[in-house]
Design a protein around this motif. Structure first.
Motif, PDB file in Angstrom:
ATOM      1  N   GLY A 297       6.595  26.065  55.320  1.00 22.13           N
ATOM      2  CA  GLY A 297       5.204  26.215  54.526  1.00 22.13           C
ATOM      3  C   GLY A 297       5.689  26.330  53.109  1.00 22.13           C
ATOM      4  N   GLY A 298       4.991  27.180  52.364  1.00 20.80           N
ATOM      5  CA  GLY A 298       4.425  27.197  51.201  1.00 20.80           C
ATOM      6  C   GLY A 298       5.350  28.862  50.666  1.00 20.80           C
ATOM      7  N   GLY A 299       5.603  29.629  51.934  1.00 17.19           N
ATOM      8  CA  GLY A 299       6.173  30.741  51.682  1.00 17.19           C
ATOM      9  C   GLY A 299       7.852  30.309  51.751  1.00 17.19           C
ATOM     10  N   ALA A 300       8.257  29.759  52.309  1.00 17.45           N
ATOM     11  CA  ALA A 300       9.814  29.428  52.022  1.00 17.45           C
ATOM     12  C   ALA A 300       9.719  28.524  51.029  1.00 17.45           C
ATOM     13  CB  ALA A 300       9.572  27.856  53.084  1.00 17.45           C
ATOM     14  N   ARG A 301       9.412  28.858  49.876  1.00 20.34           N
ATOM     15  CA  ARG A 301      10.368  28.700  48.476  1.00 20.34           C
ATOM     16  C   ARG A 301       9.531  29.834  47.723  1.00 20.34           C
ATOM     17  NH1 ARG A 301      12.410  24.648  49.396  1.00 20.34           N
ATOM     18  NH2 ARG A 301      11.136  22.088  49.893  1.00 20.34           N
ATOM     19  N   ASN A 302       8.866  31.144  47.783  1.00 23.73           N
ATOM     20  CA  ASN A 302       8.800  32.173  47.642  1.00 23.73           C
ATOM     21  C   ASN A 302       9.681  32.875  47.884  1.00 23.73           C
ATOM     22  OD1 ASN A 302       8.134  34.589  47.008  1.00 23.73           O
ATOM     23  ND2 ASN A 302       5.684  34.107  47.170  1.00 23.73           N
ATOM     24  N   GLY A 303      11.190  32.839  46.519  1.00 28.26           N
ATOM     25  CA  GLY A 303      12.041  33.598  47.011  1.00 28.26           C
ATOM     26  C   GLY A 303      12.356  34.895  47.292  1.00 28.26           C
ATOM     27  N   PHE A 304      11.418  35.510  46.406  1.00 32.01           N
ATOM     28  CA  PHE A 304      11.328  37.059  47.127  1.00 32.01           C
ATOM     29  C   PHE A 304      10.815  37.298  48.043  1.00 32.01           C
ATOM     30  CE2 PHE A 304       8.833  41.555  46.104  1.00 32.01           C
ATOM     31  CZ  PHE A 304      10.215  42.195  46.017  1.00 32.01           C
ATOM     32  N   LEU A 305      10.158  36.518  48.568  1.00 32.21           N
ATOM     33  CA  LEU A 305       9.617  36.823  50.096  1.00 32.21           C
ATOM     34  C   LEU A 305      11.002  36.953  51.136  1.00 32.21           C
ATOM     35  CD1 LEU A 305       6.755  36.925  52.017  1.00 32.21           C
ATOM     36  CD2 LEU A 305       6.357  34.867  51.564  1.00 32.21           C
ATOM     37  N   MET A 306      11.337  35.956  50.623  1.00 29.60           N
ATOM     38  CA  MET A 306      11.870  35.394  51.405  1.00 29.60           C
ATOM     39  C   MET A 306      13.105  36.406  51.541  1.00 29.60           C
ATOM     40  SD  MET A 306      11.806  32.454  53.185  1.00 29.60           S
ATOM     41  CE  MET A 306      13.433  31.645  53.851  1.00 29.60           C
ATOM     42  N   GLU A 307      13.881  37.210  50.255  1.00 33.67           N
ATOM     43  CA  GLU A 307      14.666  38.139  50.441  1.00 33.67           C
ATOM     44  C   GLU A 307      14.252  39.398  51.296  1.00 33.67           C
ATOM     45  OE1 GLU A 307      15.188  39.625  46.402  1.00 33.67           O
ATOM     46  OE2 GLU A 307      15.375  37.395  45.927  1.00 33.67           O
ATOM     47  N   ARG A 308      12.989  39.432  51.059  1.00 29.42           N
ATOM     48  CA  ARG A 308      11.949  40.691  51.544  1.00 29.42           C
ATOM     49  C   ARG A 308      11.711  40.180  53.471  1.00 29.42           C
ATOM     50  NH1 ARG A 308      12.370  44.651  52.050  1.00 29.42           N
ATOM     51  NH2 ARG A 308      10.433  45.363  52.165  1.00 29.42           N
ATOM     52  N   LEU A 309      12.252  38.983  53.853  1.00 31.39           N
ATOM     53  CA  LEU A 309      11.469  39.083  54.713  1.00 31.39           C
ATOM     54  C   LEU A 309      13.766  39.548  55.776  1.00 31.39           C
ATOM     55  CD1 LEU A 309       9.861  35.673  55.732  1.00 31.39           C
ATOM     56  CD2 LEU A 309       9.092  38.033  56.401  1.00 31.39           C
ATOM     57  N   ALA A 310      14.480  39.023  55.192  1.00 29.71           N
ATOM     58  CA  ALA A 310      15.835  39.273  55.420  1.00 29.71           C
ATOM     59  C   ALA A 310      16.165  40.797  54.921  1.00 29.71           C
ATOM     60  CB  ALA A 310      17.208  38.228  54.183  1.00 29.71           C
ATOM     61  N   GLN A 311      15.758  41.235  54.386  1.00 30.89           N
ATOM     62  CA  GLN A 311      16.030  42.901  54.046  1.00 30.89           C
ATOM     63  C   GLN A 311      15.102  42.996  55.169  1.00 30.89           C
ATOM     64  OE1 GLN A 311      14.799  43.558  50.296  1.00 30.89           O
ATOM     65  NE2 GLN A 311      16.642  42.911  49.671  1.00 30.89           N
ATOM     66  N   ARG A 312      14.004  43.290  55.738  1.00 31.40           N
ATOM     67  CA  ARG A 312      13.279  43.819  56.791  1.00 31.40           C
ATOM     68  C   ARG A 312      13.970  43.502  58.401  1.00 31.40           C
ATOM     69  NH1 ARG A 312      11.068  44.987  60.814  1.00 31.40           N
ATOM     70  NH2 ARG A 312       8.695  46.278  60.945  1.00 31.40           N
ATOM     71  N   LEU A 313      14.085  42.387  58.481  1.00 31.19           N
ATOM     72  CA  LEU A 313      14.801  41.554  59.945  1.00 31.19           C
ATOM     73  C   LEU A 313      16.361  41.676  59.521  1.00 31.19           C
ATOM     74  CD1 LEU A 313      11.583  39.012  60.215  1.00 31.19           C
ATOM     75  CD2 LEU A 313      11.832  41.404  60.963  1.00 31.19           C
ATOM     76  N   PRO A 314      16.648  42.692  59.374  1.00 36.01           N
ATOM     77  CA  PRO A 314      18.264  42.243  58.504  1.00 36.01           C
ATOM     78  C   PRO A 314      19.262  41.764  60.133  1.00 36.01           C
ATOM     79  CG  PRO A 314      17.935  44.717  59.636  1.00 36.01           C
ATOM     80  CD  PRO A 314      16.446  43.927  59.180  1.00 36.01           C
ATOM     81  N   ARG A 317      19.446  35.648  61.772  1.00 34.24           N
ATOM     82  CA  ARG A 317      19.388  34.951  60.394  1.00 34.24           C
ATOM     83  C   ARG A 317      18.813  34.350  59.333  1.00 34.24           C
ATOM     84  NH1 ARG A 317      21.185  28.745  61.302  1.00 34.24           N
ATOM     85  NH2 ARG A 317      21.499  27.995  58.799  1.00 34.24           N
ATOM     86  N   VAL A 318      18.386  34.599  58.637  1.00 31.90           N
ATOM     87  CA  VAL A 318      16.819  34.372  57.730  1.00 31.90           C
ATOM     88  C   VAL A 318      17.343  32.628  56.558  1.00 31.90           C
ATOM     89  CG1 VAL A 318      14.599  34.387  56.361  1.00 31.90           C
ATOM     90  CG2 VAL A 318      15.627  36.730  58.098  1.00 31.90           C
ATOM     91  N   ALA A 319      16.180  31.612  57.236  1.00 27.15           N
ATOM     92  CA  ALA A 319      17.028  30.293  56.344  1.00 27.15           C
ATOM     93  C   ALA A 319      15.417  29.932  56.335  1.00 27.15           C
ATOM     94  CB  ALA A 319      17.766  29.970  57.230  1.00 27.15           C
ATOM     95  N   ASP A 320      15.194  29.079  56.004  1.00 27.97           N
ATOM     96  CA  ASP A 320      14.210  27.413  55.554  1.00 27.97           C
ATOM     97  C   ASP A 320      14.336  26.504  56.062  1.00 27.97           C
ATOM     98  OD1 ASP A 320      15.053  25.681  54.777  1.00 27.97           O
ATOM     99  OD2 ASP A 320      14.378  26.672  52.861  1.00 27.97           O
TER     100      ASP A 320
END
Length: 369
Positions: A297-314, A317-320
């Motif tokens: 979805g569109g959220g996968a293109r939001n780089g900061f959103l993806m960064e924050r997900l990776a930080q919140r869920l250490p 492994r977070v990827a599209d």
């Protein structure tokens, strides 16, 4: 029956465009490949009218306007499909079916227990010469289901095989939890995705979306406002559950507090954190053993959103979803191609473990060209 080519059509709650994806499946409906894609923007006036209708579903509207919108949306969907077929040099006999989600303008799984997607499938079938399958949600709802989300069955077919979570971040966010091969699949709408973010930046800056999340990145979240948003009762409901833009909108935001922060960027960052936190809490609660998160979805293109997900869920492994072989922009359109393949063969497309329906059912109606 043998395998074949199906086309999926979708415009989600963000109303970015009508996405069309041509997909090839084998004789058992297993995914083979994505043949091609096309994105068709709505005319700006039509998009704004639909946004207004989504945000305020109790607005009075005439039957003439409903019919006009149904025809106009159907024409946009038909044009998206026709241009994709032309782009790929596909003739009507080459295509097994078109699966059109249509445009959701109303969804009430609890009180009325029905859903309305506009976009006349007769127009799509007539314009393309290909049988068209539409109205995918209401059969599930008739049997006690939420009618949403429908993508977990497709996620299982394409991304299954090892435990993971698939998050679709469109206007609303939803997750699919995939376990071992014999484990039941489940999923649900977790809460806001891009809808509030897009609405806020459109109101404050006249932009359709926050590219890369850079405006949100420029500020810190308002913790009191975030906490108030996270107290919303929907977020604490157990699954199965589904929601929409008619619930999570700027009117909803205004009711969370007596006064919004003066800095508009602070609100944008707070709304991004709301998406991250509501999604993460759902994953923590329902998928504690997962080690991978794949976003589409569109959220996968939001780089900061993806960064924050990776930080919140250490722990994850977070990827599209391109890491699993399917571009995140086209997962939903491909999913409705897959659902069309199943309906054309009389096979069920819902997962009762996801929607809460009493049984598996064949989804949608078939419209001849």
């Amino acid at each position: 029956m043998s395998g074949g080519i199906c086309v999926g059509l979708i415009s989600g709650t963000s109303l970015d465009a009508v996405d069309a994806a041509a997909c090839e499946f084998d004789a058992e409906g297993r995914w083979r490949r994505l043949l091609g894609t096309h994105s068709e923007s709505y005319p700006s006036a039509l998009r704004q009218e639909l946004l207004d209708l989504q945000r305020r579903p109790d607005t009075a509207i005439t039957l003439r306007d409903v019919t006009r919108l149904d025809a106009a949306i159907g024409d946009c969907f038909a044009q998206a499909a026709a241009r994709l077929l032309e782009q790929l040099s596909l003739r009507p006999p080459d295509v097994d079916a078109i699966g059109s989600h249509g445009q959701t303008v109303f969804h009430d799984p609890l009180t009325i227990r029905s859903s309305l997607q506009l976009g006349d499938p007769n127009r799509i079938a007539a314009r393309t010469g290909v049988r068209t399958i539409a109205d995918f949600r209401r059969a599930d709802m008739t049997h006690g289901g939420q009618g949403a989300p429908l993508m977990p069955a497709f996620h299982q077919a394409v991304f299954g095989g090892s435990p993971c979570v698939v998050a679709n971040i469109g206007g609303i966010s939803n997750i699919t939890v995939l376990g071992a091969a014999d484990a039941p699949v489940f999923g649900f709408d977790t809460g806001p995705g891009n809808a509030l973010l897009d609405d806020w930046i459109q109101r404050e800056k006249g932009l359709a979306y926050d590219r890369g999340g850079e405006w949100a990145r420029s500020a810190e979240a308002d913790r009191a406002l975030l906490a108030a948003c996270l107290r919303d009762p929907y977020l604490a409901l157990p699954p199965p559950k589904s929601t929409g833009r008619d619930y999570f909108n700027l009117d909803w935001l205004a009711r969370r507090t007596d006064a919004l922060p003066a800095d508009a960027a602070v609100i944008q960052r707070t709304l991004l954190e709301l998406t991250v936190e509501s999604l993460s809490r759902a994953i923590d609660a329902e998928a504690p053993k997962a080690r991978e998160l794949f976003v589409c979805g569109g959220g996968a293109r939001n780089g900061f959103l993806m960064e924050r997900l990776a930080q919140r869920l250490p722990r994850l492994r977070v990827a599209d979803t391109s890491a699993r072989g399917l571009d995140p922009d086209w997962v939903e359109a491909a999913g409705f191609a897959w659902l069309a393949w199943r309906t054309a063969r009389g096979r069920p497309g819902n997962l009762p473990s996801v929607t809460g329906a009493g049984r598996e059912v064949v989804l949608g109606g078939i419209y001849a060209p």
